[in-house]
Design a protein around this motif. Structure first.
Motif, short mmCIF file in Angstrom:
data_model
loop_
_atom_site.label_atom_id
_atom_site.label_comp_id
_atom_site.label_asym_id
_atom_site.label_seq_id
_atom_site.Cartn_x
_atom_site.Cartn_y
_atom_site.Cartn_z
N GLN A 108 24.41 44.35 44.47
CA GLN A 108 24.26 44.79 43.07
C GLN A 108 25.57 44.79 42.30
O GLN A 108 25.58 44.56 41.09
N LYS A 109 26.68 45.09 43.00
CA LYS A 109 27.96 45.20 42.29
C LYS A 109 29.12 44.98 43.24
O LYS A 109 29.09 45.43 44.38
N VAL A 110 30.14 44.28 42.74
CA VAL A 110 31.38 44.10 43.50
C VAL A 110 32.57 44.43 42.60
O VAL A 110 32.64 43.95 41.47
N ILE A 111 33.49 45.27 43.12
CA ILE A 111 34.77 45.47 42.45
C ILE A 111 35.84 44.92 43.37
O ILE A 111 35.96 45.34 44.53
N SER A 112 36.63 43.98 42.89
CA SER A 112 37.73 43.42 43.67
C SER A 112 39.05 44.01 43.19
O SER A 112 39.22 44.25 41.99
N CYS A 113 39.95 44.22 44.13
CA CYS A 113 41.25 44.80 43.80
C CYS A 113 42.27 43.69 43.54
O CYS A 113 42.54 42.88 44.42
N LEU A 114 42.80 43.64 42.33
CA LEU A 114 43.86 42.68 41.99
C LEU A 114 45.20 43.40 42.10
O LEU A 114 45.32 44.39 42.79
N SER A 115 46.21 42.92 41.41
CA SER A 115 47.54 43.51 41.47
C SER A 115 48.25 43.17 40.17
O SER A 115 47.93 42.16 39.53
N THR A 116 49.23 43.97 39.78
CA THR A 116 49.93 43.67 38.53
C THR A 116 50.75 42.38 38.63
O THR A 116 51.20 41.85 37.62
N CYS A 117 50.91 41.86 39.86
CA CYS A 117 51.65 40.59 39.96
C CYS A 117 50.84 39.42 39.40
O CYS A 117 51.37 38.32 39.24
N VAL A 118 49.56 39.63 39.07
CA VAL A 118 48.78 38.55 38.44
C VAL A 118 49.28 38.26 37.03
O VAL A 118 49.03 37.20 36.47
N PHE A 119 49.99 39.22 36.43
CA PHE A 119 50.42 39.04 35.05
C PHE A 119 51.52 37.99 34.94
O PHE A 119 52.27 37.76 35.90
N PRO A 120 51.65 37.37 33.76
CA PRO A 120 52.71 36.37 33.57
C PRO A 120 54.09 36.98 33.77
O PRO A 120 54.31 38.17 33.52
N ASP A 121 55.02 36.13 34.21
CA ASP A 121 56.41 36.56 34.40
C ASP A 121 57.05 36.88 33.05
O ASP A 121 57.71 37.89 32.87
N LYS A 122 56.81 35.98 32.08
CA LYS A 122 57.37 36.19 30.74
C LYS A 122 56.23 36.64 29.83
O LYS A 122 55.35 35.85 29.51
N PHE A 162 25.09 33.21 37.29
CA PHE A 162 24.06 33.90 38.07
C PHE A 162 23.78 35.34 37.62
O PHE A 162 22.95 36.02 38.21
N GLY A 163 24.51 35.82 36.61
CA GLY A 163 24.29 37.19 36.13
C GLY A 163 24.80 38.26 37.08
O GLY A 163 24.35 39.41 37.03
N CYS A 164 25.76 37.92 37.95
CA CYS A 164 26.28 38.89 38.92
C CYS A 164 27.12 39.97 38.24
O CYS A 164 27.86 39.68 37.29
N ASN A 165 27.01 41.20 38.75
CA ASN A 165 27.83 42.31 38.25
C ASN A 165 29.09 42.39 39.11
O ASN A 165 29.23 43.24 39.97
N PHE A 166 30.01 41.45 38.86
CA PHE A 166 31.28 41.38 39.58
C PHE A 166 32.40 41.73 38.60
O PHE A 166 32.46 41.17 37.51
N THR A 167 33.29 42.63 39.00
CA THR A 167 34.42 42.99 38.15
C THR A 167 35.66 43.20 39.01
O THR A 167 35.63 42.95 40.22
N SER A 168 36.77 43.64 38.40
CA SER A 168 37.99 43.84 39.17
C SER A 168 38.83 44.97 38.60
O SER A 168 38.67 45.37 37.45
N GLU A 234 30.42 53.87 37.10
CA GLU A 234 30.29 54.05 35.64
C GLU A 234 30.76 52.87 34.80
O GLU A 234 30.64 52.91 33.58
N TYR A 235 31.30 51.82 35.43
CA TYR A 235 31.83 50.69 34.65
C TYR A 235 31.12 49.41 35.04
O TYR A 235 31.18 48.99 36.19
N ASP A 236 30.45 48.79 34.09
CA ASP A 236 29.65 47.60 34.40
C ASP A 236 30.00 46.41 33.51
O ASP A 236 29.13 45.75 32.98
N ASP A 237 31.27 46.13 33.39
CA ASP A 237 31.71 44.99 32.59
C ASP A 237 32.52 44.07 33.48
O ASP A 237 33.22 44.52 34.38
N VAL A 238 32.46 42.77 33.22
CA VAL A 238 33.19 41.80 34.04
C VAL A 238 34.71 41.88 33.82
O VAL A 238 35.49 41.54 34.70
N GLU A 239 35.12 42.34 32.63
CA GLU A 239 36.55 42.38 32.33
C GLU A 239 37.27 43.40 33.22
O GLU A 239 36.78 44.51 33.42
N PRO A 240 38.47 43.06 33.72
CA PRO A 240 39.18 43.98 34.61
C PRO A 240 39.67 45.23 33.88
O PRO A 240 39.76 45.25 32.65
N VAL A 241 39.99 46.26 34.67
CA VAL A 241 40.57 47.49 34.13
C VAL A 241 41.86 47.79 34.89
O VAL A 241 41.88 47.76 36.13
#
Length: 326
Positions: A108-122, A162-168, A234-241
């Protein structure tokens, strides 16, 4: 309807913290365990998530309705620089297997853990959720960073096709009990705690690399665990937080070292090796989106969180992840 929450990487720093919160918060409370909920904290011994068959067997065994995906190949700066392809490839395989198997099993739902290193260097600070793909990440860990970035790309693609409830989630620097205290390969807080402990034990000076001036946002693992539980429910949006303390909660490395000296009870010689590089001076991230969605959250004061981490390390030294010691 029974809920089964599978936490991959469940025995690491954040997985252990989530388990602690689920075990100690009042049942039925905002962050506590709910009736009909089963939590599974899986580790790499149970399944090599780089292998699609092993990932499938793990899902067949537990039939998760929800997944908090924390598993990753992680390492310090040196390892990231030396093994860029390994970090890229292993993490791409892990993430692809977890997301695709979740889709196949109608999770039904997946939350994946990213990291602040995903952000651009500059990039223009503060970091926020809209800046992930606005430039290349820092050269030193581009393998790991690109693999983590692709999770956000995949989440959007799975949702659109596929309409998956996947976020990060994107945490800032995490610390707490069960951290990796290996001197060769740890992040700044656990590394300094271990170093200070050995200096006290051996009667040697405690020397901190760099000037102590850089600023970082540190989040206590128990606070981060609550935010993951909130996001799951409580959070069901694809955009990361971004899951972080506020920009005004930045702490200098010197303040970190001072607090560690106090918590360890170190009274010896203590200095900074200013010939060593400092790294980025600061990379503040905004938690405005998080607080706007949650309606506020009380973070554990840094000194209190650090003290409890040090006490845990001192009490669990023989079982902690310390690597080799002198």
């Amino acid at each position: 309807m029974a809920t089964v929450i599978l936490v991959t990487g469940g025995t690491g720093l954040v997985g252990k913290a989530i388990q602690h919160i689920i075990d100690t918060e009042p049942e039925g409370s905002r962050f506590g365990k709910r009736p009909n909920e089963t939590w599974i904290f899986a580790n790499s011994r149970e399944a090599d998530l780089r292998d699609p068959e092993e990932t499938k067997k793990l899902f067949e065994k537990y039939k998760p309705t929800h997944v908090i995906h924390l598993a990753a190949l992680v390492g310090g700066l040196f390892k990231n620089m030396k093994y860029k392809l390994t970090f890229l490839r292993d993490n791409i395989l892990i993430n692809d297997n977890v997301l695709h198997t979740s889709y196949k099993f109608n999770t039904q739902k997946v939350i994946s853990c990213l990291s602040t290193c995903v952000f651009p260097d500059k990039v223009e600070y503060p970091l926020d959720e809209n800046k992930i793909h606005s430039g290349p990440p820092h050269e030193s860990n581009f393998g790991y960073a690109h693999a983590k970035r692709m999770v956000d790309v995949q989440n959007h693609a799975y949702q659109e096709e596929f309409g998956c409830n996947f976020t990060s989630a994107i945490p800032t620097n995490v610390f707490g009990p069960h951290d990796n205290f290996d001197l060769e390969d740890s992040h700044v807080i656990p590394g300094l705690i271990h170093k200070c402990y050995l200096a006290k034990k051996n009667g040697t000076p405690f020397v901190v690399s760099g000037t102590g001036k850089p600023l970082r946002q540190f989040i206590y693992s128990h606070d981060l665990a609550k935010l993951f539980i909130w996001q799951l429910r409580e959070y069901d949006d694809v955009e990361p937080v971004i899951l972080s303390v506020g920009e005004n909660e930045e702490v200098s490395i010197k303040e970190v070292a001072d607090a560690i000296v106090k918590a360890v009870g170190f009274t010896g010689e203590y200095s900074f090796d200013t010939t060593r590089a400092d790294g980025q001076f600061r990379k503040p991230a905004s938690n405005a989106k998080l607080l706007g969605l949650m309606g506020g959250f009380t973070f554990t004061p840094f000194d209190k969180a650090l003290d409890s981490t040090v006490q845990w390390f001192l009490q669990n030294y023989n079982n902690a992840r310390t690597g080799k010691t002198n």
